[in-house]
Write an enzyme that holds these catalytic residues in place. Structure first.
Site, PDB file in Angstrom:
ATOM      1  N   HIS A   1      53.302  10.670  25.779  1.00 38.27           N
ATOM      2  CA  HIS A   1      54.147   9.843  24.911  1.00 38.27           C
ATOM      3  C   HIS A   1      54.928  10.775  23.982  1.00 38.27           C
ATOM      4  O   HIS A   1      54.350  11.409  23.100  1.00 38.27           O
ATOM      5  CB  HIS A   1      53.288   8.869  24.093  1.00 38.27           C
ATOM      6  CG  HIS A   1      52.560   7.879  24.947  1.00 38.27           C
ATOM      7  ND1 HIS A   1      53.130   6.710  25.386  1.00 38.27           N
ATOM      8  CD2 HIS A   1      51.309   7.902  25.467  1.00 38.27           C
ATOM      9  CE1 HIS A   1      52.259   6.037  26.132  1.00 38.27           C
ATOM     10  NE2 HIS A   1      51.141   6.752  26.200  1.00 38.27           N
TER      11      HIS A   1
ATOM     12  N   ASP B   1      47.557  11.574  28.241  1.00 38.55           N
ATOM     13  CA  ASP B   1      47.833  10.377  27.428  1.00 38.55           C
ATOM     14  C   ASP B   1      48.068  10.801  25.973  1.00 38.55           C
ATOM     15  O   ASP B   1      47.593  10.154  25.033  1.00 38.55           O
ATOM     16  CB  ASP B   1      46.711   9.350  27.527  1.00 38.55           C
ATOM     17  CG  ASP B   1      47.113   7.978  26.977  1.00 38.55           C
ATOM     18  OD1 ASP B   1      48.316   7.780  26.691  1.00 38.55           O
ATOM     19  OD2 ASP B   1      46.228   7.115  26.831  1.00 38.55           O
TER      20      ASP B   1
ATOM     21  N   HIS C   1      44.609   6.459  33.096  1.00 37.37           N
ATOM     22  CA  HIS C   1      43.416   6.689  32.260  1.00 37.37           C
ATOM     23  C   HIS C   1      42.171   5.882  32.648  1.00 37.37           C
ATOM     24  O   HIS C   1      41.676   5.045  31.894  1.00 37.37           O
ATOM     25  CB  HIS C   1      43.739   6.473  30.776  1.00 37.37           C
ATOM     26  CG  HIS C   1      44.622   5.316  30.446  1.00 37.37           C
ATOM     27  ND1 HIS C   1      44.414   4.028  30.897  1.00 37.37           N
ATOM     28  CD2 HIS C   1      45.737   5.252  29.677  1.00 37.37           C
ATOM     29  CE1 HIS C   1      45.349   3.229  30.433  1.00 37.37           C
ATOM     30  NE2 HIS C   1      46.174   3.949  29.690  1.00 37.37           N
TER      31      HIS C   1
ATOM     32  N   ARG D   1      57.658   9.616  22.266  1.00 39.88           N
ATOM     33  CA  ARG D   1      58.052   8.728  21.150  1.00 39.88           C
ATOM     34  C   ARG D   1      59.553   8.622  20.882  1.00 39.88           C
ATOM     35  O   ARG D   1      59.973   7.742  20.140  1.00 39.88           O
ATOM     36  CB  ARG D   1      57.344   9.136  19.853  1.00 39.88           C
ATOM     37  CG  ARG D   1      55.826   9.150  19.917  1.00 39.88           C
ATOM     38  CD  ARG D   1      55.234   7.819  20.264  1.00 39.88           C
ATOM     39  NE  ARG D   1      53.787   7.765  20.046  1.00 39.88           N
ATOM     40  CZ  ARG D   1      52.953   6.980  20.712  1.00 39.88           C
ATOM     41  NH1 ARG D   1      53.431   6.190  21.676  1.00 39.88           N
ATOM     42  NH2 ARG D   1      51.666   6.976  20.444  1.00 39.88           N
TER      43      ARG D   1
ATOM     44  N   HIS E   1      48.494   0.405  33.650  1.00 40.74           N
ATOM     45  CA  HIS E   1      47.582   0.433  32.514  1.00 40.74           C
ATOM     46  C   HIS E   1      46.642  -0.753  32.718  1.00 40.74           C
ATOM     47  O   HIS E   1      47.007  -1.892  32.449  1.00 40.74           O
ATOM     48  CB  HIS E   1      48.396   0.296  31.216  1.00 40.74           C
ATOM     49  CG  HIS E   1      47.582   0.133  29.979  1.00 40.74           C
ATOM     50  ND1 HIS E   1      47.537   1.089  28.989  1.00 40.74           N
ATOM     51  CD2 HIS E   1      46.790  -0.887  29.542  1.00 40.74           C
ATOM     52  CE1 HIS E   1      46.763   0.670  28.007  1.00 40.74           C
ATOM     53  NE2 HIS E   1      46.296  -0.529  28.318  1.00 40.74           N
TER      54      HIS E   1
ATOM     55  N   ASP F   1      52.896   1.246  30.496  1.00 40.01           N
ATOM     56  CA  ASP F   1      51.745   1.795  29.780  1.00 40.01           C
ATOM     57  C   ASP F   1      51.757   1.439  28.296  1.00 40.01           C
ATOM     58  O   ASP F   1      52.782   1.493  27.632  1.00 40.01           O
ATOM     59  CB  ASP F   1      51.688   3.308  29.931  1.00 40.01           C
ATOM     60  CG  ASP F   1      50.455   3.878  29.256  1.00 40.01           C
ATOM     61  OD1 ASP F   1      49.347   3.551  29.707  1.00 40.01           O
ATOM     62  OD2 ASP F   1      50.593   4.608  28.259  1.00 40.01           O
TER      63      ASP F   1
ATOM     64  N   HIS G   1      51.311  11.788  32.082  1.00 39.94           N
ATOM     65  CA  HIS G   1      51.163  10.717  31.097  1.00 39.94           C
ATOM     66  C   HIS G   1      51.269  11.272  29.670  1.00 39.94           C
ATOM     67  O   HIS G   1      50.279  11.668  29.069  1.00 39.94           O
ATOM     68  CB  HIS G   1      49.791  10.050  31.308  1.00 39.94           C
ATOM     69  CG  HIS G   1      49.609   8.757  30.592  1.00 39.94           C
ATOM     70  ND1 HIS G   1      48.886   7.719  31.129  1.00 39.94           N
ATOM     71  CD2 HIS G   1      50.036   8.318  29.390  1.00 39.94           C
ATOM     72  CE1 HIS G   1      48.879   6.699  30.278  1.00 39.94           C
ATOM     73  NE2 HIS G   1      49.568   7.054  29.216  1.00 39.94           N
TER      74      HIS G   1
ATOM     75  N   ASN H   1      42.938   3.721  23.439  1.00 37.18           N
ATOM     76  CA  ASN H   1      43.055   2.721  24.490  1.00 37.18           C
ATOM     77  C   ASN H   1      43.266   3.421  25.832  1.00 37.18           C
ATOM     78  O   ASN H   1      44.273   4.118  25.994  1.00 37.18           O
ATOM     79  CB  ASN H   1      44.241   1.797  24.191  1.00 37.18           C
ATOM     80  CG  ASN H   1      44.458   0.721  25.233  1.00 37.18           C
ATOM     81  OD1 ASN H   1      43.848   0.714  26.290  1.00 37.18           O
ATOM     82  ND2 ASN H   1      45.364  -0.204  24.940  1.00 37.18           N
TER      83      ASN H   1
ATOM     84  N   HIS I   1      50.620   9.954  16.443  1.00 35.75           N
ATOM     85  CA  HIS I   1      50.851   8.943  15.401  1.00 35.75           C
ATOM     86  C   HIS I   1      50.986   9.648  14.054  1.00 35.75           C
ATOM     87  O   HIS I   1      50.292  10.634  13.795  1.00 35.75           O
ATOM     88  CB  HIS I   1      49.677   7.961  15.320  1.00 35.75           C
ATOM     89  CG  HIS I   1      49.546   7.079  16.520  1.00 35.75           C
ATOM     90  ND1 HIS I   1      50.440   6.073  16.801  1.00 35.75           N
ATOM     91  CD2 HIS I   1      48.608   7.046  17.508  1.00 35.75           C
ATOM     92  CE1 HIS I   1      50.060   5.452  17.913  1.00 35.75           C
ATOM     93  NE2 HIS I   1      48.965   6.023  18.362  1.00 35.75           N
TER      94      HIS I   1
END
Length: 428
Positions: free
Chosen positions: A58, A303, A230, A60, A177, A150, A56, A276, A307
């Site tokens: 990200h 996860d 998660h 982007r 999710h 997700d 899991h 989250n 950002h």
């Protein structure tokens, strides 16, 4: 490729052995090994694990390269000891077609720091209305086996049933999710005493648990595989434990931050703790640790959610949800699981390498540290203690909840098919 001799490492934290890598393969494991012309790594006191696998992540790219790219994300993964990551589908455009998942897969091949296995979206545009091209994504060069919306929940029971039925054809898995959307409208943190004190919208545990209850029943009904992303509550643990007791094909993951951090940190209103699912109670944290130790929870998944600073350096209500985790995951697991005596390093290898590779049907990863196996390996110095400084991260983003915190352990070397991607804690 030259030979590499790792001398005196504790394989899976147990007996001290030498490991000889020849090309892409482990040539031999034993005591007193020697190899003429080999590069020797003195690993006394260090723990040798199979390369870590993240179910899991990200990355982007495409679309949010200001947060992360496949290159920077895989560099962060290598520094964290990972040799394979599963890249989530909530990109721009969404990874809901063969074309997009092949693009991500090829970017992973080009990066060279770890293997990138794209995750396909369950529904078109993550909108929850129409199944995406599941079969075409599986048949593509990327060979997708894991599907997830997700970031959003597949909340329509009929769509979820159809997805579970579809992926059976190629032994795929739907990774859910679990978040009932109506129960979490306006939610900003865990629902409870702290949310009431702070005046923030509460995110009830039942919003997660009700979806898990429905989906394990659906998976049993159609005879398919479901994976719960998660897990964050004690109630969710009990539901997964019950489903497994029935012999149903249910697996689950927990993040490092849900093993360590609690909702009390939200009292600071620091958006770095906005995530989250939200940080929960101390009782939830302890239940998650016990469930990971006893195997109810199958694996740790980061996860990793990068950002840019403007999405986190703002007031709580406006901040994005998520935190980076690839470079700190193993240290958090060492602190919460190994140093508490709940598990030993062989269990860490199972929960962070073997099981996630098995769930994702990822070949060549999560394999034993034995002769003839692919040389995907991670060498860890468990005695190391260091303060987390995000300025030194390989990730493009800095939104870590551990800034300034002392964590144990450091990955000193990572090997991807016999090639060092990390040497002495730095990218090769």
């Amino acid at each position: 490729m030259s030979k590499i001799l790792i001398r005196g490492a504790r394989v899976l934290g147990k007996e001290t052995q030498d490991v000889l890598i020849d090309g892409e393969t482990i040539a031999s494991v034993g005591s007193g090994l020697d190899a003429e012309g080999a590069t020797v790594i003195e690993a006394e006191g260090q723990v040798l694990l199979p390369g870590l696998v993240d179910l899991h992540t990200h990355l982007r790219e495409p679309g949010r390269e200001d947060s992360e790219t496949v290159l920077t994300g895989t560099r962060a993964a290598a520094v964290g000891g990972f040799t394979a990551v599963h890249a989530m589908a909530n990109t721009f455009p969404v990874a809901d077609t063969a074309g997009v998942v092949e693009q991500v897969w090829r970017l992973g091949k080009e990066s060279g720091y770890c293997d990138v296995q794209p995750v396909g979206a369950v529904t078109v545009g993550l909108a929850g209305k129409q199944l995406a091209e599941l079969g075409a994504m599986h048949d593509s060069a990327a060979g997708v086996r894991v599907f997830s919306d997700d970031g959003k929940c597949v909340d329509d029971a009929v769509i979820m049933r159809r997805a579970l039925e579809y992926v059976k054809a190629f032994d795929g898995v739907v990774a859910q999710h679990a978040q009932e959307p109506r129960l979490t409208e306006g939610a900003e943190m865990n629902e409870g005493v702290v949310s009431a004190e702070l005046g923030l919208g509460g995110w009830p545990a039942v919003a997660e648990e009700s979806i898990i209850a429905r989906d394990v029943l659906l998976a049993a009904h159609v005879g398919s595989r479901v994976h719960i992303c998660h897990l964050s509550t004690a109630g969710s643990v009990e539901l997964v434990r019950w489903a497994k007791s029935k012999g149903w094909n249910v697996t689950a993951e927990v993040t490092p931050h849900h093993l360590l951090l609690t909702e009390d940190l939200v009292r600071s209103y620091n958006p770095v703790y906005k995530v989250n699912p939200p940080l929960r109670t101390k009782a939830d944290v302890m239940a998650l640790r016990e469930a990971l130790a006893d195997g109810t929870i199958d694996c740790v998944a980061t996860d990793h959610a990068p950002h840019p600073h403007e999405d986190k350096d703002c007031e709580w209500a406006a901040a994005a949800m998520g935190m980076v985790g690839l470079e700190t995951a193993l240290s958090v697991v060492q602190e919460t699981m190994v140093e508490t005596g709940l598990v030993d390093w062989s269990v860490v290898a199972d929960r962070m390498s073997a099981r996630p590779a098995r769930i994702g049907r990822l070949k060549g990863h999560g394999r034993p540290v034995e002769a003839g196996e692919p040389a995907n390996l991670t060498l860890v110095d468990p005695a190391y203690r260091g303060t987390v400084d995000p300025a030194g991260f390989a990730s493009r983003s800095r939104n870590t909840p551990y800034q300034g915190r002392e964590l144990p352990g450091r990955v000193t070397h990572t090997f991807l098919r016999g090639r060092a991607t990390v040497v002495d804690g730095k990218l090769a």
